[in-house]
Design a protein around this motif. Structure first.
Motif, mmCIF file in Angstrom:
data_model
loop_
_atom_site.group_PDB
_atom_site.id
_atom_site.type_symbol
_atom_site.label_atom_id
_atom_site.label_comp_id
_atom_site.label_asym_id
_atom_site.label_seq_id
_atom_site.Cartn_x
_atom_site.Cartn_y
_atom_site.Cartn_z
ATOM 1 N N GLN A 359 0.825 -1.206 0.000
ATOM 2 C CA GLN A 359 0.000 0.000 0.000
ATOM 3 C C GLN A 359 0.861 1.258 0.000
ATOM 4 O OE1 GLN A 359 -3.084 0.005 2.960
ATOM 5 N NE2 GLN A 359 -3.463 2.198 2.780
ATOM 6 N N LEU A 360 1.955 1.246 0.763
ATOM 7 C CA LEU A 360 2.877 2.381 0.759
ATOM 8 C C LEU A 360 3.507 2.566 -0.610
ATOM 9 C CD1 LEU A 360 4.545 4.585 2.140
ATOM 10 C CD2 LEU A 360 6.133 2.816 2.901
ATOM 11 N N LEU A 361 3.881 1.466 -1.261
ATOM 12 C CA LEU A 361 4.451 1.561 -2.603
ATOM 13 C C LEU A 361 3.443 2.148 -3.580
ATOM 14 C CD1 LEU A 361 6.843 0.850 -4.490
ATOM 15 C CD2 LEU A 361 5.757 -1.378 -4.837
ATOM 16 N N GLN A 362 2.197 1.726 -3.475
ATOM 17 C CA GLN A 362 1.155 2.259 -4.351
ATOM 18 C C GLN A 362 0.948 3.754 -4.126
ATOM 19 O OE1 GLN A 362 -2.632 0.340 -3.797
ATOM 20 N NE2 GLN A 362 -3.756 1.980 -4.822
ATOM 21 N N GLU A 363 0.869 4.167 -2.874
ATOM 22 C CA GLU A 363 0.654 5.591 -2.582
ATOM 23 C C GLU A 363 1.834 6.447 -3.020
ATOM 24 O OE1 GLU A 363 -0.419 6.320 1.416
ATOM 25 O OE2 GLU A 363 -2.221 5.056 1.368
ATOM 26 N N SER A 364 3.054 5.948 -2.849
ATOM 27 C CA SER A 364 4.219 6.738 -3.246
ATOM 28 C C SER A 364 4.280 6.909 -4.760
ATOM 29 C CB SER A 364 5.498 6.070 -2.734
ATOM 30 O OG SER A 364 5.649 4.782 -3.320
ATOM 31 N N ILE A 365 3.933 5.863 -5.519
ATOM 32 C CA ILE A 365 3.933 5.992 -6.981
ATOM 33 C C ILE A 365 2.824 6.933 -7.439
ATOM 34 C CG2 ILE A 365 3.622 4.739 -9.150
ATOM 35 C CD1 ILE A 365 4.891 2.318 -7.867
ATOM 36 N N GLU A 366 1.642 6.792 -6.846
ATOM 37 C CA GLU A 366 0.536 7.666 -7.232
ATOM 38 C C GLU A 366 0.825 9.120 -6.892
ATOM 39 O OE1 GLU A 366 -2.790 6.030 -5.235
ATOM 40 O OE2 GLU A 366 -3.179 4.480 -6.765
ATOM 41 N N ALA A 367 1.400 9.373 -5.708
ATOM 42 C CA ALA A 367 1.723 10.750 -5.327
ATOM 43 C C ALA A 367 2.784 11.341 -6.244
ATOM 44 C CB ALA A 367 2.197 10.793 -3.876
ATOM 45 N N THR A 368 3.739 10.521 -6.679
ATOM 46 C CA THR A 368 4.781 11.015 -7.587
ATOM 47 C C THR A 368 4.204 11.342 -8.956
ATOM 48 O OG1 THR A 368 6.446 9.697 -6.438
ATOM 49 C CG2 THR A 368 7.018 10.495 -8.630
ATOM 50 N N LEU A 369 3.323 10.492 -9.468
ATOM 51 C CA LEU A 369 2.742 10.728 -10.790
ATOM 52 C C LEU A 369 1.769 11.896 -10.787
ATOM 53 C CD1 LEU A 369 2.078 7.065 -12.000
ATOM 54 C CD2 LEU A 369 4.002 8.556 -12.554
ATOM 55 N N GLU A 370 1.168 12.180 -9.646
ATOM 56 C CA GLU A 370 0.228 13.299 -9.580
ATOM 57 C C GLU A 370 0.931 14.647 -9.503
ATOM 58 O OE1 GLU A 370 -2.245 12.381 -6.312
ATOM 59 O OE2 GLU A 370 -3.467 10.917 -7.407
ATOM 60 N N GLU A 371 2.222 14.658 -9.259
ATOM 61 C CA GLU A 371 2.995 15.896 -9.285
ATOM 62 C C GLU A 371 3.203 16.302 -10.748
ATOM 63 O OE1 GLU A 371 4.417 19.098 -8.839
ATOM 64 O OE2 GLU A 371 4.416 18.151 -6.860
ATOM 65 N N ARG A 372 2.562 17.408 -11.165
ATOM 66 C CA ARG A 372 2.597 17.814 -12.571
ATOM 67 C C ARG A 372 3.917 18.457 -12.967
ATOM 68 N NH1 ARG A 372 -1.076 14.563 -14.509
ATOM 69 N NH2 ARG A 372 -3.119 14.804 -13.501
ATOM 70 N N ASP A 373 4.580 19.091 -12.016
ATOM 71 C CA ASP A 373 5.869 19.714 -12.304
ATOM 72 C C ASP A 373 6.952 18.645 -12.242
ATOM 73 O OD1 ASP A 373 8.018 21.325 -12.705
ATOM 74 O OD2 ASP A 373 7.643 22.673 -11.008
ATOM 75 N N LEU A 374 7.508 18.301 -13.404
ATOM 76 C CA LEU A 374 8.479 17.217 -13.452
ATOM 77 C C LEU A 374 9.748 17.535 -12.686
ATOM 78 C CD1 LEU A 374 8.130 16.118 -17.191
ATOM 79 C CD2 LEU A 374 6.939 15.248 -15.183
ATOM 80 N N GLU A 375 10.099 18.796 -12.560
ATOM 81 C CA GLU A 375 11.314 19.178 -11.843
ATOM 82 C C GLU A 375 11.187 18.949 -10.350
ATOM 83 O OE1 GLU A 375 14.197 19.941 -12.891
ATOM 84 O OE2 GLU A 375 13.734 20.012 -15.035
ATOM 85 N N LYS A 376 9.961 18.943 -9.846
ATOM 86 C CA LYS A 376 9.756 18.738 -8.415
ATOM 87 C C LYS A 376 9.705 17.253 -8.051
ATOM 88 C CE LYS A 376 7.304 23.073 -7.582
ATOM 89 N NZ LYS A 376 6.046 23.696 -7.094
#
Length: 423
Positions: A359-376
């Motif tokens: 579940q932590l792995l899923q949330e971390s991937i989803e939170a990363t992909l939801e960041e629209r600014d690629l530099e962040k």
């Protein structure tokens, strides 16, 4: 003659003895030996030695490091000081959880052996009372057997309530998680660029682990028999981060930037699908199964010893009472050995932790992909490598899994393998 003799003796005494003792010249050995120079540690290098972690800082670069900022109120210096304080607290937690884990593992062993010995002794006394005749010996055997069965029932109720094997597993997991936080703090200090946000994030992680795996038993112990299996959660909530990420829109999505591309994002989404459909679902199924088994065993053990205690009190009034007392005691001992000797509670906690990991792995991937600014975002190639290592796969194997997931979804079939190869 006498005068001539005196003259010779006086003249010989007046002579000076000029004997010289010549020693052989020794070779010069001093030039062939060099005295080692005592290494001098500069004050800057001495400050970098902390808890077995050493980082050499060139003297000429002191002014460029934020940790050595000449301003006493600099943010980096304050953040580093706070991180060192948190590091000490985390190290203390590691020691406490490790000690409690050993203690509670001893509880499981000692209580299991004690309950089994008491139960078997009571069953033996009940059998001896059944064939021993009447009188005072019969009363003594019946009373002793009843008391021993009652004591075993009480001890089993306490054991089944606290589940010592599950408690020991909780402390082992907490020790591992705090060691991870300890390593993360050391990495932040090594990079030399900590911030207030880093300190806040570390504090939230420490408090989240404290809440997920508490130390005390009274008032804070986790429910060992919940109504439904739920993964353990030892990380702070990412809801605020996700809302913030959704509010910002990216502009250049087609270009590869900061190691990210559209193909990599599709790959990460496919990995999430495999984790949800295979790994998380499987551990939830196994966790619910183990939870039901543990509930049945926790009820059956004290119930059998209680029935044996009642049966032993009526030994001598019929043949069935002795059979009930002996058979129920033997079954109770077998159930207890299977439950606590097999450490069913530990298995349940292990499944909770594994489900929480996915579940932590899923949330971390989803939170990363939801960041629209690629530099962040975290660097895409580094993020992909971390995901592959967490799943026990190579990069090529991870990409192959994503392709298989995409093709299986297009064909309407189910993928035939799990995402993780570690557990």
């Amino acid at each position: 003659m006498a005068s001539s003799t005196l003259r010779l003796s006086s003249s010989s005494c007046s002579r000076q003895i000029n004997a010289v003792i010549h020693f052989p010249k020794l070779p010069k050995v001093i030039p062939y030996f060099s005295v080692p120079k005592i290494p001098t540690t500069k004050p800057v290098e001495e400050l970098n030695i902390r808890d077995g972690f050493k980082r050499i800082v060139p003297v000429e670069k002191i002014s460029t490091l934020p940790i050595h900022d000449k301003s006493p109120n600099s943010d980096a210096t304050a953040a580093t000081t706070q991180l060192y304080a948190i590091l000490e607290a985390v190290a203390d937690r590691v020691e406490m959880h490790a000690n409690l884990g050993k203690q509670r593992e001893n509880w499981n062993t000692l209580l299991l052996n004690s309950v089994n010995m008491i139960t078997l002794t009571a069953a033996t006394m009940a059998g001896a009372a059944a064939i021993g005749g009447a009188g005072m010996p019969l009363l003594a055997l019946k009373l002793s057997s009843t008391l021993l069965y009652s004591a075993a029932t009480g001890m089993l109720l306490v054991m089944n309530k606290i589940q010592p094997s599950q408690l020991a597993e909780e402390q082992r997991i907490a020790t591992r998680l705090f060691k991870q936080i300890q390593t993360q703090i050391q990495t932040m200090i090594a990079l030399g660029t900590p911030s207030k946000e880093d300190v806040k994030g570390v504090v939230e992680k420490v408090l989240a682990v404290d809440k997920a795996y508490p130390l005390p038993l009274i008032g804070a112990m986790l429910d060992k028999f919940p109504a439904k299996f739920e993964p353990s959660v030892w990380w702070p909530s990412n809801q605020q981060l996700q809302k913030k990420n959704k509010s910002s829109e990216g502009k250049q999505r087609g270009q590869k930037k900061n190691g990210w591309s559209e193909e990599m994002e599709v790959e990460m989404r496919e990995i999430i699908e495999v984790v949800k459909r295979k790994d998380i679902e499987d551990y939830e199924r196994l966790g619910n199964l183990v939870l039901k088994i543990n509930k049945v065993l926790a009820i059956a053990g004290p119930l059998l010893t209680g029935v044996a205690a009642v049966g032993s009190a009526f030994v001598g009034n019929g043949s069935w009472t002795a059979i009930v007392a002996v058979a129920a005691g033997a079954l109770g001992s077998a159930v207890t050995a299977f439950e606590h000797g097999g450490q069913i509670g530990m298995v349940f906690e292990m499944y909770r932790n594994c489900a929480g990991f996915f579940q932590l792995l899923q949330e971390s991937i989803e939170a990363t992909l939801e960041e629209r600014d690629l530099e962040k975002r975290e660097n895409g190639e580094l993020f992909e490598m971390n995901v592959a290592l967490k799943l026990g796969r190579s990069l090529s194997n991870l990409r192959q899994l994503a392709r298989k997931s995409a093709s299986s979804r297009m064909d309407g079939t189910t993928i035939d393998e799990f995402a993780s190869k570690l557990f």
